[in-house]
Design a protein around this motif. Structure first.
Motif, PDB file in Angstrom:
ATOM      1  N   SER A 165     -16.850 -51.304   6.333  1.00  0.00           N
ATOM      2  CA  SER A 165     -15.401 -51.462   6.195  1.00  0.00           C
ATOM      3  C   SER A 165     -15.061 -52.186   4.906  1.00  0.00           C
ATOM      4  O   SER A 165     -15.824 -53.027   4.441  1.00  0.00           O
ATOM      5  N   THR A 204      -9.431 -56.047   3.677  1.00  0.00           N
ATOM      6  CA  THR A 204      -8.040 -56.004   3.219  1.00  0.00           C
ATOM      7  C   THR A 204      -7.417 -57.394   3.151  1.00  0.00           C
ATOM      8  O   THR A 204      -6.533 -57.624   2.335  1.00  0.00           O
ATOM      9  N   VAL A 240     -10.658 -52.261   6.852  1.00  0.00           N
ATOM     10  CA  VAL A 240     -10.401 -50.874   7.244  1.00  0.00           C
ATOM     11  C   VAL A 240     -11.698 -50.095   7.048  1.00  0.00           C
ATOM     12  O   VAL A 240     -12.332 -50.194   5.994  1.00  0.00           O
ATOM     13  N   ASP A 287     -13.817 -43.905   8.769  1.00  0.00           N
ATOM     14  CA  ASP A 287     -12.902 -43.509   9.852  1.00  0.00           C
ATOM     15  C   ASP A 287     -11.495 -44.109   9.711  1.00  0.00           C
ATOM     16  O   ASP A 287     -10.622 -43.839  10.529  1.00  0.00           O
ATOM     17  N   ASN A 288     -11.255 -44.942   8.708  1.00  0.00           N
ATOM     18  CA  ASN A 288      -9.945 -45.552   8.433  1.00  0.00           C
ATOM     19  C   ASN A 288      -9.376 -46.348   9.604  1.00  0.00           C
ATOM     20  O   ASN A 288      -8.174 -46.491   9.723  1.00  0.00           O
ATOM     21  N   GLN A 289     -10.230 -46.884  10.476  1.00  0.00           N
ATOM     22  CA  GLN A 289      -9.755 -47.721  11.576  1.00  0.00           C
ATOM     23  C   GLN A 289      -9.731 -49.183  11.143  1.00  0.00           C
ATOM     24  O   GLN A 289     -10.620 -49.652  10.433  1.00  0.00           O
ATOM     25  N   LYS A 290      -8.697 -49.901  11.593  1.00  0.00           N
ATOM     26  CA  LYS A 290      -8.562 -51.318  11.271  1.00  0.00           C
ATOM     27  C   LYS A 290      -9.453 -52.130  12.205  1.00  0.00           C
ATOM     28  O   LYS A 290      -9.469 -51.891  13.417  1.00  0.00           O
TER      29      LYS A 290
END
Length: 131
Positions: free
Chosen positions: A24, A27, A47, A51-54
């Motif tokens: 990840s 951010t 992020v 998979d762009n998941q937080k």
């Protein structure tokens, strides 16, 4: 799976960390001051690259965490097949298929040079260099 272990206090925004076995990009990082009997804690928000998941975690600043080893490579587009593209690595001449990210759809042409990253066994197309 190549990774290294670092202390939470050495993490910086824009760098990478492994949260729940997923690479990840960080951010934001916020730290709380130490309490009467406790240590300072850091809250890291990131992020997922693939998979762009937080994801978030809270740990003491002197605790250890994993950081993925990310390889940035150059490849050439051999063929476009729907949502996938066939790439050839410019150093090893290995060919493989990789999914086209949403922001690059319709912009990639055959013969173009692209940057891609490899982290924890996964590959992701990052940007178009030329073509």
């Amino acid at each position: 799976m190549s990774k290294k272990v670092v202390e939470v206090k050495t993490l910086k925004v824009g760098k990478y960390v492994i949260i729940n076995d997923e690479a990840s990009k960080i951010t934001s990082i916020s730290t709380s001051s130490p309490g009467k009997h406790g240590a300072a804690k850091a809250r890291v928000e990131a992020v997922g690259i693939f998979d762009n998941q937080k994801r978030t975690f809270v740990k003491p600043v002197d605790a250890k965490c994993d950081v993925p080893m990310i390889d940035k490579n150059l490849g050439q587009v051999l063929a476009i097949m729907g949502n996938d593209v066939q790439l050839m690595d410019m150093e090893t001449y290995e060919t493989f298929e990789i999914e086209i990210p949403e922001e690059l759809k319709g912009k990639i042409n055959e013969g173009a040079e692209v940057d891609y990253i490899v982290a924890m066994g996964n590959k992701k197309l990052m940007r178009i260099k030329s073509g």
